[in-house]
Design an enzyme around this catalytic site. Structure first.
Site, PDB file in Angstrom:
ATOM      1  N   GLU A 164      80.293  80.832  66.440  1.00  0.00           N
ATOM      2  CA  GLU A 164      80.635  81.921  67.361  1.00  0.00           C
ATOM      3  C   GLU A 164      81.500  83.006  66.712  1.00  0.00           C
ATOM      4  O   GLU A 164      82.572  83.352  67.206  1.00  0.00           O
ATOM      5  CB  GLU A 164      81.335  81.343  68.598  1.00  0.00           C
ATOM      6  CG  GLU A 164      80.472  80.338  69.342  1.00  0.00           C
ATOM      7  CD  GLU A 164      81.183  79.676  70.509  1.00  0.00           C
ATOM      8  OE1 GLU A 164      82.330  80.063  70.799  1.00  0.00           O
ATOM      9  OE2 GLU A 164      80.599  78.764  71.112  1.00  0.00           O
ATOM     10  N   ASN A 205      76.121  78.757  63.980  1.00  0.00           N
ATOM     11  CA  ASN A 205      75.844  78.362  65.360  1.00  0.00           C
ATOM     12  C   ASN A 205      76.481  79.348  66.327  1.00  0.00           C
ATOM     13  O   ASN A 205      77.621  79.763  66.133  1.00  0.00           O
ATOM     14  CB  ASN A 205      76.412  76.954  65.593  1.00  0.00           C
ATOM     15  CG  ASN A 205      75.994  76.343  66.906  1.00  0.00           C
ATOM     16  OD1 ASN A 205      74.816  76.197  67.181  1.00  0.00           O
ATOM     17  ND2 ASN A 205      76.959  75.953  67.723  1.00  0.00           N
ATOM     18  N   HIS A 241      72.949  77.709  76.137  1.00  0.00           N
ATOM     19  CA  HIS A 241      73.576  77.457  77.442  1.00  0.00           C
ATOM     20  C   HIS A 241      72.959  78.472  78.410  1.00  0.00           C
ATOM     21  O   HIS A 241      73.437  79.599  78.548  1.00  0.00           O
ATOM     22  CB  HIS A 241      75.087  77.616  77.356  1.00  0.00           C
ATOM     23  CG  HIS A 241      75.745  76.614  76.457  1.00  0.00           C
ATOM     24  ND1 HIS A 241      75.704  75.264  76.715  1.00  0.00           N
ATOM     25  CD2 HIS A 241      76.444  76.771  75.301  1.00  0.00           C
ATOM     26  CE1 HIS A 241      76.358  74.625  75.770  1.00  0.00           C
ATOM     27  NE2 HIS A 241      76.811  75.512  74.895  1.00  0.00           N
ATOM     28  N   GLU A 269      72.763  73.110  71.755  1.00  0.00           N
ATOM     29  CA  GLU A 269      73.669  72.773  72.863  1.00  0.00           C
ATOM     30  C   GLU A 269      72.996  73.055  74.207  1.00  0.00           C
ATOM     31  O   GLU A 269      73.590  73.651  75.105  1.00  0.00           O
ATOM     32  CB  GLU A 269      74.980  73.572  72.750  1.00  0.00           C
ATOM     33  CG  GLU A 269      75.688  73.413  71.419  1.00  0.00           C
ATOM     34  CD  GLU A 269      77.003  74.172  71.341  1.00  0.00           C
ATOM     35  OE1 GLU A 269      77.557  74.528  72.399  1.00  0.00           O
ATOM     36  OE2 GLU A 269      77.473  74.404  70.213  1.00  0.00           O
ATOM     37  N   ASP A 271      71.660  73.357  77.810  1.00  0.00           N
ATOM     38  CA  ASP A 271      71.761  73.003  79.225  1.00  0.00           C
ATOM     39  C   ASP A 271      71.297  74.213  80.030  1.00  0.00           C
ATOM     40  O   ASP A 271      71.308  75.341  79.539  1.00  0.00           O
ATOM     41  CB  ASP A 271      73.168  72.554  79.646  1.00  0.00           C
ATOM     42  CG  ASP A 271      74.295  73.460  79.167  1.00  0.00           C
ATOM     43  OD1 ASP A 271      74.109  74.694  79.154  1.00  0.00           O
ATOM     44  OD2 ASP A 271      75.356  72.932  78.801  1.00  0.00           O
TER      45      ASP A 271
END
Length: 464
Positions: A164, A205, A241, A269, A271
């Protein structure tokens, strides 16, 4: 770390990768021993030459029902928190791997590969970092990367080296590393990671880089520059996400353009959150979204795998950060498989049977109920019951009843309150869906298990 333990872990990680490669060229996928289960997501992914994994955290390792799923369903694990700087180097020059080692050991005991997360990030830092003089921080960062990546040398297949580092508009995030070291800190972190573990794949990432836009363009340009300069980078992690119904239309195209730079891509990651409570419509959309993401990865050869950010709704980070939202994962709070699980299962090559067999309940009681089996697989099924108001006024509540004839069970039900008495099932409205306007409908759904032919039962309906 004692040398013998380290050697044992390195052999295990190599064996797991080799097994995935063998499956990719035609080895049969073995089914688990459970009578009502087919191949796991990990097994199906391995047959495609990929992994399907889950993040996890230390507190959940004491939950036996949780670890039973974690250790059997997935062929990859990400250390969710305890490899981050605040845990591994809480005091300058003093390293502690106690908690992260437990997760790595769990993965090794279950023949699962491990993604390391994360070496350099602006968040979850120990407070002492802010006191390091600008002229010393580069050395401190290099030492940290060398120590952590070196500790897990041979045990971690991927490292999220830098996490990030960009803002939404594609500019550099003004982290302590950016401010005190400058633009070069990302490259220096990758160089240090390569020196510490030459065999691990090194990833950048980030979130909100799943589709093509300013932020993903900045990451693309970074990777392109690194490849041109010979700076070691092997992959890009798309956190994913996502929000219900908002999978970027350019997801597959974006994965492909990174792959075309000569790096791997991983969904790291995943979801997909919704406004709670769940209902059948939201579950259907979520299942479609998970299928879209899985298919996008499968469509690009260099998309190596998918990791959900934990697998059970009961352990999701979403509700604590986004109030009123959640239900973002593929298992519910009770570890029952949701429609999104079966969408991924099918996308990875698992077999399901879809049917439209229905029964409609009685008339003259103010409502009818239509029971429909919407999906069926070995030992399990999904059903939906639609309740229609056939009376002259709006309902204040409703009750649906049926009797199973072949030993079926209900494992997870939504949008209603279930009472089971042997094979007799009674479902009453939830607090929020008892009122149905004249000729209006509502619906509830459930996941169940069966051992016979799973014939649809006759249902009855009554209004309050």
């Amino acid at each position: 770390m004692p040398a013998p333990a380290g050697r044992a872990r390195r052999v295990l990680a190599a064996t797991t990768v080799a097994v995935m490669g063998t499956l990719a060229v035609g080895m049969a996928v073995a089914a688990p021993s459970s009578a009502d289960a087919g191949p796991t997501l990990g097994q199906l992914a391995a047959a495609q030459g990929r992994y399907f994994g889950s993040a996890t955290d230390n507190p959940t390792l004491d939950n036996a029902p949780y670890t039973a799923v974690l250790g059997s369903e997935f062929n990859q694990i990400t250390v969710g928190n305890t490899q981050k700087w605040m845990y591994t180097e809480p005091n300058r020059g003093q390293f502690d791997y106690t908690q992260a080692d437990k997760i790595v050991a769990f993965a090794q005991a279950h023949d699962q590969i491990v993604r390391g997360h994360t070496l350099v990030w602006h968040n979850q830092l120990p407070g002492w970092i802010d006191t390091v003089p600008a002229g010393e921080l580069l050395g401190v960062m290099r030492d940290h990367v060398a120590n952590v990546a070196g500790h897990y040398q041979g045990e971690v297949v991927h490292w999220d080296v830098v996490n990030e580092a960009f803002e939404e508009d594609g500019t550099r995030r003004q982290s302590v590393f950016q401010q005190k070291i400058g633009d070069s800190y990302i490259a220096e972190a990758f160089k240090a990671a390569r020196a510490a573990d030459p065999d691990a794949k090194l990833y950048y990432n980030d979130y909100n880089i799943e589709g093509i836009g300013a932020k993903s363009d900045a990451v693309y340009n970074l990777v392109k520059s690194f490849k041109q300069q010979g700076i070691p980078i092997d992959g890009v992690g798309l956190q994913a996400h996502l929000i219900l119904g908002q999978v970027p239309s350019t997801l597959r195209q974006n994965i492909q353009r990174f792959a075309d730079l000569g790096v791997d891509v991983a969904i790291t990651e995943l979801d997909i959150r919704m406004r709670t409570p769940r209902d059948a419509t939201k579950d259907a959309q979520q299942a479609a979204d998970y299928r879209t993401v899985t298919n996008a990865c499968l469509a690009v050869a260099r998309c190596v795998g998918i990791t959900v950010w934990d697998f059970s709704d009961g352990y999701s980070w979403i509700p604590s950060v986004f109030p009123g939202e959640g239900a973002a994962l593929i298992y519910d709070e009770n570890f029952a498989k949701k429609p999104s699980y079966w969408a991924v299962h099918e996308a990875l090559g698992g077999t399901t049977t879809t049917t439209t067999t229905t029964t409609t309940g009685n008339t003259g009681s103010g409502c009818t109920a239509t029971y429909r089996v919407t999906g069926q697989w070995h030992g399990g099924y999904q059903a939906e019951v639609t309740v229609r108001n056939t009376g002259a006024t709006a309902t204040s509540g409703w009750t649906v009843r049926w009797t199973f004839a072949q030993g079926q069970t209900v494992r997870s039900l939504w949008n209603g309150v279930l009472t089971a008495d042997g094979q007799e099932m009674t479902v009453r409205n939830a607090p929020y869906n008892g009122r149905i306007t004249v000729d209006g409908t509502t619906a509830f759904g459930f996941i169940g298990a069966h051992t016979g032919t799973n014939d649809t039962p006759t249902v009855t309906c009554a209004t309050a």
